[in-house]
Design a protein around this motif. Sequence first.
Motif, PDB file in Angstrom:
ATOM      1  N   ILE A 184      -6.143  -0.516  -2.324  1.00  0.00           N
ATOM      2  CA  ILE A 184      -5.379  -0.078  -3.508  1.00  0.00           C
ATOM      3  C   ILE A 184      -5.961   0.250  -4.750  1.00  0.00           C
ATOM      4  O   ILE A 184      -6.114   1.246  -5.535  1.00  0.00           O
ATOM      5  N   TYR A 185      -6.894  -0.813  -5.200  1.00  0.00           N
ATOM      6  CA  TYR A 185      -7.514  -0.738  -6.346  1.00  0.00           C
ATOM      7  C   TYR A 185      -8.676   0.276  -6.413  1.00  0.00           C
ATOM      8  O   TYR A 185      -9.150   1.033  -7.234  1.00  0.00           O
ATOM      9  N   ARG A 186      -9.439   0.431  -4.946  1.00  0.00           N
ATOM     10  CA  ARG A 186     -10.151   1.518  -4.779  1.00  0.00           C
ATOM     11  C   ARG A 186      -9.490   2.876  -5.269  1.00  0.00           C
ATOM     12  O   ARG A 186     -10.002   3.849  -5.921  1.00  0.00           O
ATOM     13  N   MET A 187      -8.505   3.063  -4.412  1.00  0.00           N
ATOM     14  CA  MET A 187      -7.835   4.486  -4.655  1.00  0.00           C
ATOM     15  C   MET A 187      -7.135   4.610  -6.116  1.00  0.00           C
ATOM     16  O   MET A 187      -7.286   5.801  -6.531  1.00  0.00           O
ATOM     17  N   ALA A 188      -6.815   3.667  -6.993  1.00  0.00           N
ATOM     18  CA  ALA A 188      -6.389   3.533  -7.897  1.00  0.00           C
ATOM     19  C   ALA A 188      -7.643   4.028  -8.854  1.00  0.00           C
ATOM     20  O   ALA A 188      -7.433   4.927  -9.849  1.00  0.00           O
ATOM     21  N   LYS A 189      -8.725   3.391  -9.106  1.00  0.00           N
ATOM     22  CA  LYS A 189     -10.040   3.820  -9.617  1.00  0.00           C
ATOM     23  C   LYS A 189     -10.259   5.270  -9.602  1.00  0.00           C
ATOM     24  O   LYS A 189     -10.721   5.841 -10.448  1.00  0.00           O
ATOM     25  N   ASN A 190     -10.609   5.562  -8.264  1.00  0.00           N
ATOM     26  CA  ASN A 190     -10.826   7.100  -7.815  1.00  0.00           C
ATOM     27  C   ASN A 190      -9.644   7.906  -8.573  1.00  0.00           C
ATOM     28  O   ASN A 190     -10.323   8.971  -9.130  1.00  0.00           O
ATOM     29  N   ALA A 191      -8.570   7.570  -8.537  1.00  0.00           N
ATOM     30  CA  ALA A 191      -7.556   8.478  -9.092  1.00  0.00           C
ATOM     31  C   ALA A 191      -7.367   8.412 -10.699  1.00  0.00           C
ATOM     32  O   ALA A 191      -6.796   9.347 -11.091  1.00  0.00           O
TER      33      ALA A 191
ATOM     34  N   ILE B 100     -14.259  -3.085 -11.248  1.00  0.00           N
ATOM     35  CA  ILE B 100     -13.061  -3.185 -12.032  1.00  0.00           C
ATOM     36  C   ILE B 100     -12.954  -4.406 -13.115  1.00  0.00           C
ATOM     37  O   ILE B 100     -13.440  -5.634 -12.522  1.00  0.00           O
ATOM     38  N   ALA B 101     -12.605  -4.453 -14.063  1.00  0.00           N
ATOM     39  CA  ALA B 101     -12.495  -5.199 -15.228  1.00  0.00           C
ATOM     40  C   ALA B 101     -11.083  -5.659 -15.434  1.00  0.00           C
ATOM     41  O   ALA B 101     -10.150  -4.511 -15.548  1.00  0.00           O
TER      42      ALA B 101
ATOM     43  N   THR C 207       2.427  10.396  -9.792  1.00  0.00           N
ATOM     44  CA  THR C 207       1.678  10.070 -11.062  1.00  0.00           C
ATOM     45  C   THR C 207       0.752   9.359 -10.867  1.00  0.00           C
ATOM     46  O   THR C 207       0.652   8.537 -10.010  1.00  0.00           O
ATOM     47  N   VAL C 208      -0.473   9.291 -11.965  1.00  0.00           N
ATOM     48  CA  VAL C 208      -1.141   8.379 -11.956  1.00  0.00           C
ATOM     49  C   VAL C 208      -1.060   7.380 -13.167  1.00  0.00           C
ATOM     50  O   VAL C 208      -1.033   7.726 -14.458  1.00  0.00           O
TER      51      VAL C 208
ATOM     52  N   LEU D 252       0.996  -1.205  -0.049  1.00  0.00           N
ATOM     53  CA  LEU D 252       0.099  -0.158   0.115  1.00  0.00           C
ATOM     54  C   LEU D 252       0.825   1.452   0.227  1.00  0.00           C
ATOM     55  O   LEU D 252       0.600   2.245  -0.619  1.00  0.00           O
ATOM     56  N   SER D 253       1.905   1.130   0.738  1.00  0.00           N
ATOM     57  CA  SER D 253       2.713   2.331   0.994  1.00  0.00           C
ATOM     58  C   SER D 253       3.407   2.753  -0.510  1.00  0.00           C
ATOM     59  O   SER D 253       3.697   3.856  -0.768  1.00  0.00           O
TER      60      SER D 253
END
Length: 431
Positions: free
Chosen positions: A184-191, A232-233, A144-145, A134-135
Amino acid sequence: MPNSMIKKPLENVNGVLYIAGVSALKLAEEYGTPLYVISENKIRENYRRLATAFTRNYDKVRILYSAKANTNLSVLKILKSEGAGIDTVSAGEVFLALEAGFKPNQILYTGTSVSDEELDYILEKGVVINVDSLSQFRKMLKKTVPQTLSVRINTEFGAGHHEYTVTASKTSKFGVDGKTAMEIYRMAKNAGVEKFGIHMHIGSGIMQVDPFIKATEKLLETASIIHKQLGIAFNFIDLGGGIGVPYKPEETEVDIENFAKRLVDFFKEKIEEYGLGQPELWLEPGRYLVAEACVLLTKVNMVKETPYKKFVGVDAGFNTLIRPAMYGSYHYIVLANRLDAPLAENYDVVGPLCESGDVLARDRQLPKISEGDLLAILNTGAYGYAMSSQYNSRPRAAEVLVRDGCRELIRERETLQDLVRGQKIASWLKG
Ligand SMILES: *Cc1c(COP(=O)(O)O)cnc(C)c1O
């Protein structure tokens, strides 16, 4: 009696070992020893066998060669030309992959304990990132995204030829649990990350398909929960590396057709059950592609008998090949200049290092050995040169590529000068 370990690209030509049509004696004479001799034909054959077995069962398969097994640029180029992508674990491997001509989108980076500098380098190069914590992901997001993100899952179930090579278990340092992955996936999707993968790598030197199936079950269960909760797909599902090869005469090779069919059938059944669509199936073999494509030639310096033991002292030690000392690994050894000589003695084959652990083989039945003989240590293409060192201030070995009777030096033997390269004597010690 024909020796079952002498098989293509190895040949017994009037008692002398040939590798892809080139005499081991000639190679040792020309390039010196210890010498790693790599067969291009065998690497290609291994790749095609694996790729065929998997794509026969599912057409969206991608094979990423796990570079850490053998990072010689020629080896990377061979696999690139076969259509492989590449799996890397450090900035150094990403650098080598780019040097070999891989495109950033063909490079997957799976680090662990990643420094800020390494992260900067990886992001700058634009390779696909598989995060291990996570870190690491938080640090990444500040910079960056990424367009694509994959997460390494600890399936809590692993396997391997040695305790040190098991890379998924309740106490393993690798990967994240399902709950952390979700975050992690939630943050990634939101970002705004657009493409997703999910990954496991459970260990190394695995000869059975069952551990892969068991871990895949866990991985796909995790993928399914993430898919359901976050919508997420997954573009790819990476089942890692770890397929083993036989090292001992009594071991049989993995029946890769059957292995692939069982694993892919299970994979297809589960992605259908969980409604995961048609993701790419990624694999990251290292050992399977290169281990059997290489022999290590080493010359006998000394034969010594004590009241308790017979020793054969060679010029390769655990500085050259660490697997026996590190993992207790077995490597088959042949007398390359007299292949037909009958087995006669029990020897410990030892290296030149001042370390009791510098043993390449214990109590090994070999023909009667004389000083000046040439031994070939088989199946040293994976984790051989890559794990070698200059310990005891011995320059590293050379590497030669052979193919259809041709040979070419692909890494020079280090010299004594290489032992001081980069060293600086403190200013107050000069003069
Ligand atoms: C080492 C490693 C591999 C390759 O393992 P092999 O046993 O050589 O196939 C694959 N993936 C990752 C992440 C690794 O660290």
